[in-house]
Scaffold this motif. Structure first.
Motif, PDB file in Angstrom:
ATOM      1  N   GLU A   1       0.839  -1.207   0.000  1.00  0.00           N
ATOM      2  CA  GLU A   1       0.000   0.000   0.000  1.00  0.00           C
ATOM      3  C   GLU A   1       0.870   1.250   0.000  1.00  0.00           C
ATOM      4  O   GLU A   1       0.576   2.239  -0.690  1.00  0.00           O
ATOM      5  N   ASN A   2       1.967   1.211   0.759  1.00  0.00           N
ATOM      6  CA  ASN A   2       2.844   2.375   0.839  1.00  0.00           C
ATOM      7  C   ASN A   2       3.738   2.506  -0.395  1.00  0.00           C
ATOM      8  O   ASN A   2       4.373   3.542  -0.577  1.00  0.00           O
ATOM      9  N   ARG A   3       3.791   1.479  -1.228  1.00  0.00           N
ATOM     10  CA  ARG A   3       4.531   1.594  -2.480  1.00  0.00           C
ATOM     11  C   ARG A   3       3.861   2.607  -3.401  1.00  0.00           C
ATOM     12  O   ARG A   3       4.527   3.305  -4.174  1.00  0.00           O
ATOM     13  N   GLY A   4       2.545   2.711  -3.308  1.00  0.00           N
ATOM     14  CA  GLY A   4       1.811   3.688  -4.107  1.00  0.00           C
ATOM     15  C   GLY A   4       2.008   3.490  -5.593  1.00  0.00           C
ATOM     16  O   GLY A   4       1.919   2.377  -6.109  1.00  0.00           O
ATOM     17  N   ASP A   5       2.300   4.595  -6.283  1.00  0.00           N
ATOM     18  CA  ASP A   5       2.505   4.541  -7.727  1.00  0.00           C
ATOM     19  C   ASP A   5       3.943   4.214  -8.118  1.00  0.00           C
ATOM     20  O   ASP A   5       4.264   4.171  -9.309  1.00  0.00           O
ATOM     21  N   HIS A   6       4.786   4.012  -7.148  1.00  0.00           N
ATOM     22  CA  HIS A   6       6.173   3.702  -7.474  1.00  0.00           C
ATOM     23  C   HIS A   6       6.301   2.286  -8.041  1.00  0.00           C
ATOM     24  O   HIS A   6       5.479   1.416  -7.767  1.00  0.00           O
ATOM     25  N   VAL A   7       7.348   2.084  -8.812  1.00  0.00           N
ATOM     26  CA  VAL A   7       7.608   0.793  -9.444  1.00  0.00           C
ATOM     27  C   VAL A   7       8.802   0.135  -8.755  1.00  0.00           C
ATOM     28  O   VAL A   7       9.828   0.765  -8.533  1.00  0.00           O
ATOM     29  N   MET A   8       8.642  -1.149  -8.443  1.00  0.00           N
ATOM     30  CA  MET A   8       9.694  -1.898  -7.766  1.00  0.00           C
ATOM     31  C   MET A   8      10.498  -2.712  -8.770  1.00  0.00           C
ATOM     32  O   MET A   8       9.952  -3.313  -9.689  1.00  0.00           O
ATOM     33  N   HIS A   9      11.821  -2.734  -8.583  1.00  0.00           N
ATOM     34  CA  HIS A   9      12.721  -3.558  -9.389  1.00  0.00           C
ATOM     35  C   HIS A   9      13.617  -4.338  -8.426  1.00  0.00           C
ATOM     36  O   HIS A   9      14.071  -3.800  -7.419  1.00  0.00           O
ATOM     37  N   LEU A  10      13.886  -5.593  -8.752  1.00  0.00           N
ATOM     38  CA  LEU A  10      14.760  -6.427  -7.932  1.00  0.00           C
ATOM     39  C   LEU A  10      15.948  -6.900  -8.755  1.00  0.00           C
ATOM     40  O   LEU A  10      15.788  -7.358  -9.886  1.00  0.00           O
ATOM     41  N   VAL A  11      17.132  -6.795  -8.159  1.00  0.00           N
ATOM     42  CA  VAL A  11      18.370  -7.237  -8.800  1.00  0.00           C
ATOM     43  C   VAL A  11      18.952  -8.380  -7.977  1.00  0.00           C
ATOM     44  O   VAL A  11      19.224  -8.212  -6.784  1.00  0.00           O
ATOM     45  N   PRO A  12      19.143  -9.557  -8.573  1.00  0.00           N
ATOM     46  CA  PRO A  12      19.644 -10.700  -7.796  1.00  0.00           C
ATOM     47  C   PRO A  12      21.091 -10.505  -7.366  1.00  0.00           C
ATOM     48  O   PRO A  12      21.919  -9.968  -8.095  1.00  0.00           O
ATOM     49  N   THR A  13      21.375 -10.956  -6.164  1.00  0.00           N
ATOM     50  CA  THR A  13      22.740 -10.924  -5.645  1.00  0.00           C
ATOM     51  C   THR A  13      22.856 -12.085  -4.651  1.00  0.00           C
ATOM     52  O   THR A  13      21.973 -12.937  -4.598  1.00  0.00           O
ATOM     53  N   SER A  14      23.920 -12.133  -3.911  1.00  0.00           N
ATOM     54  CA  SER A  14      24.094 -13.200  -2.928  1.00  0.00           C
ATOM     55  C   SER A  14      24.902 -12.668  -1.757  1.00  0.00           C
ATOM     56  O   SER A  14      25.971 -12.081  -1.950  1.00  0.00           O
ATOM     57  N   VAL A  15      24.388 -12.841  -0.554  1.00  0.00           N
ATOM     58  CA  VAL A  15      25.100 -12.470   0.666  1.00  0.00           C
ATOM     59  C   VAL A  15      24.953 -13.604   1.662  1.00  0.00           C
ATOM     60  O   VAL A  15      23.968 -14.352   1.644  1.00  0.00           O
ATOM     61  N   ASN A  16      25.944 -13.767   2.512  1.00  0.00           N
ATOM     62  CA  ASN A  16      25.935 -14.833   3.528  1.00  0.00           C
ATOM     63  C   ASN A  16      25.677 -16.201   2.903  1.00  0.00           C
ATOM     64  O   ASN A  16      25.087 -17.081   3.536  1.00  0.00           O
ATOM     65  N   GLY A  17      26.096 -16.373   1.643  1.00  0.00           N
ATOM     66  CA  GLY A  17      25.879 -17.636   0.961  1.00  0.00           C
ATOM     67  C   GLY A  17      24.424 -17.919   0.668  1.00  0.00           C
ATOM     68  O   GLY A  17      24.052 -19.062   0.401  1.00  0.00           O
ATOM     69  N   GLN A  18      23.567 -16.902   0.698  1.00  0.00           N
ATOM     70  CA  GLN A  18      22.125 -17.071   0.520  1.00  0.00           C
ATOM     71  C   GLN A  18      21.631 -16.261  -0.675  1.00  0.00           C
ATOM     72  O   GLN A  18      22.247 -15.270  -1.082  1.00  0.00           O
ATOM     73  N   VAL A  19      20.479 -16.681  -1.202  1.00  0.00           N
ATOM     74  CA  VAL A  19      19.822 -15.937  -2.267  1.00  0.00           C
ATOM     75  C   VAL A  19      19.371 -14.587  -1.722  1.00  0.00           C
ATOM     76  O   VAL A  19      18.790 -14.502  -0.634  1.00  0.00           O
ATOM     77  N   ALA A  20      19.638 -13.537  -2.462  1.00  0.00           N
ATOM     78  CA  ALA A  20      19.274 -12.195  -2.015  1.00  0.00           C
ATOM     79  C   ALA A  20      18.902 -11.336  -3.216  1.00  0.00           C
ATOM     80  O   ALA A  20      19.293 -11.622  -4.354  1.00  0.00           O
ATOM     81  N   TYR A  21      18.150 -10.264  -2.937  1.00  0.00           N
ATOM     82  CA  TYR A  21      17.744  -9.333  -3.986  1.00  0.00           C
ATOM     83  C   TYR A  21      17.877  -7.909  -3.476  1.00  0.00           C
ATOM     84  O   TYR A  21      17.363  -7.577  -2.394  1.00  0.00           O
ATOM     85  N   ALA A  22      18.569  -7.083  -4.254  1.00  0.00           N
ATOM     86  CA  ALA A  22      18.599  -5.653  -3.976  1.00  0.00           C
ATOM     87  C   ALA A  22      17.376  -5.037  -4.624  1.00  0.00           C
ATOM     88  O   ALA A  22      17.084  -5.300  -5.797  1.00  0.00           O
ATOM     89  N   SER A  23      16.635  -4.248  -3.872  1.00  0.00           N
ATOM     90  CA  SER A  23      15.408  -3.651  -4.398  1.00  0.00           C
ATOM     91  C   SER A  23      15.634  -2.175  -4.709  1.00  0.00           C
ATOM     92  O   SER A  23      16.367  -1.469  -4.001  1.00  0.00           O
ATOM     93  N   TYR A  24      14.993  -1.733  -5.785  1.00  0.00           N
ATOM     94  CA  TYR A  24      15.056  -0.336  -6.229  1.00  0.00           C
ATOM     95  C   TYR A  24      13.641   0.141  -6.511  1.00  0.00           C
ATOM     96  O   TYR A  24      12.819  -0.601  -7.055  1.00  0.00           O
ATOM     97  N   LEU A  25      13.367   1.380  -6.143  1.00  0.00           N
ATOM     98  CA  LEU A  25      12.038   1.953  -6.290  1.00  0.00           C
ATOM     99  C   LEU A  25      12.132   3.228  -7.113  1.00  0.00           C
ATOM    100  O   LEU A  25      13.019   4.061  -6.882  1.00  0.00           O
ATOM    101  N   GLY A  26      11.233   3.370  -8.089  1.00  0.00           N
ATOM    102  CA  GLY A  26      11.281   4.554  -8.942  1.00  0.00           C
ATOM    103  C   GLY A  26       9.901   4.962  -9.413  1.00  0.00           C
ATOM    104  O   GLY A  26       8.923   4.219  -9.270  1.00  0.00           O
ATOM    105  N   ASP A  27       9.800   6.152  -9.993  1.00  0.00           N
ATOM    106  CA  ASP A  27       8.554   6.621 -10.580  1.00  0.00           C
ATOM    107  C   ASP A  27       8.283   5.859 -11.871  1.00  0.00           C
ATOM    108  O   ASP A  27       9.216   5.398 -12.545  1.00  0.00           O
TER     109      ASP A  27
END
Length: 350
Positions: free
Chosen positions: A259-285
């Protein structure tokens, strides 16, 4: 290590000292991270360790290996830092949006991710026959968090004996205690660890679960996300103390977040930390050509489901994570949002 190098280092040759300790810097850094749970604190204590080793080199009599001697110094520096309480956040963080009431408030708010890029050259180091845990298991967030909950000397005994494979008498010497005390500490630590960690699936299963999680997350597909969770799944977001335990609590958090994301668009970029699957998230108009950082999601799997989601604040300027400060979104393929939802979808890189 070449005896000539050691002799030159003892004689005050700084270059020779650097050569002497170079093979152990990465694993010592990881050791400090396991003990402290913070990448920044680990770097600080590593520097203290090397300085103490330089100053104390003349008194090193060679009755143990250089590696064991350095681990003794590093371990005791970590214990000093824990006693001093320097690793804990001084002020409460400001949440990215108004958060729902948590299931509970965590005490371990200093936990930070460890970039997999820093693990290069460490996993291949033979820990010794006494080690009980695989390298990937002993760097996972659940493992590191469990260490933070233990009495510090108990955690130190577990890491030195069961992760690094030092013999019981060596560990006793490093901690200035007896072998009997080390065995008692190990028994209690092993019991606590078994209660706080879960077996991981194979790497292919983890990657597939990660892809499904990412696709559902950018599409704000709450039902799809919940289907991927274990019944006892939980979500945390250090350094904020908020924790959400169980599917219902996690669903409430996700509803608020989307709900708080509103009209923004979310993007996820895969990465890996602590030997685990991870995603860096980016938010934009919606019409913008770039998006800014919005967090780092680290997933812990159990069986064929996601057991834990940890959301960290992401500092994209930190070169250790090798992530862009701003994400170029032009030309990225969007993910369709579920029918009937008003949330903006985004994209993932798989």
């Amino acid at each position: 290590m070449d005896g000539q190098v050691s002799a030159r280092a003892r004689g005050g040759d700084e270059h020779a000292f650097a050569q002497l300790v170079a093979p152990y810097r990465r694993e010592l850094h990881l050791h400090c991270y396991r003990m402290l749970g913070s990448l920044t604190d680990a770097e600080d204590v590593l520097q203290e360790t090397l300085l103490a080793a330089w100053r104390g080199l003349a008194g090193f009599e060679g009755r143990s290996s250089v590696r064991a001697w350095l681990y003794r110094i590093a371990t005791n520096r970590c214990l000093n830092a824990i006693r001093a309480g320097n690793r804990r956040p001084v002020t409460d963080p400001v949440p990215p949006f108004p958060l729902p009431e948590p299931s509970r408030r965590a005490e371990i708010t200093w936990l930070r991710p460890y970039p997999d890029s820093l693990l290069a050259g460490i996993a291949d180091t033979s820990p010794g026959p006494a080690a009980r845990y695989e390298a990937t298991e002993a760097i996972g967030l659940a493992f590191v968090a469990a260490l933070q909950r233990m009495p510090p000397r108990q955690a130190a005994a577990l890491v030195l004996r069961d992760v690094l494979g030092f013999a019981t008498d060596e560990v006793a010497g490093m901690l200035d205690t007896t072998g009997t005390a080390v065995k008692g500490a190990l028994q209690r630590a092993r019991t606590a660890l078994a209660a706080q960690t879960r077996p991981r699936p194979d790497r292919d299963t983890e990657r597939e679960l990660g892809r499904r999680f990412a696709a559902a997350f950018v599409a704000a597909d709450i039902d799809g996300l919940v289907e991927l969770l274990t019944d006892d799944a939980w979500l945390s977001m250090p350094p904020a103390p908020h924790e959400y335990h169980g599917v219902a609590a996690v669903r409430t958090f996700l509803e608020t977040a989307f709900e708080n994301r509103g009209d923004h668009v979310m993007h996820l970029v895969p990465t890996s930390v602590n030997g685990q699957v991870a995603y860096a998230s980016y938010l934009g108009d919606p019409d913008a050509e770039t998006a800014g950082p919005a967090g780092l999601f680290v997933l812990a799997m159990a069986g064929d489901r996601v057991h834990a989601v940890t959301r960290f604040h992401l500092d994209p300027t930190d070169p250790r994570f090798d992530l862009p400060a701003r994400l170029t979104t032009r030309g990225r393929k969007p993910t369709r949002a579920p029918r009937g939802r008003s949330f903006r979808s985004g994209s993932t890189e798989m």
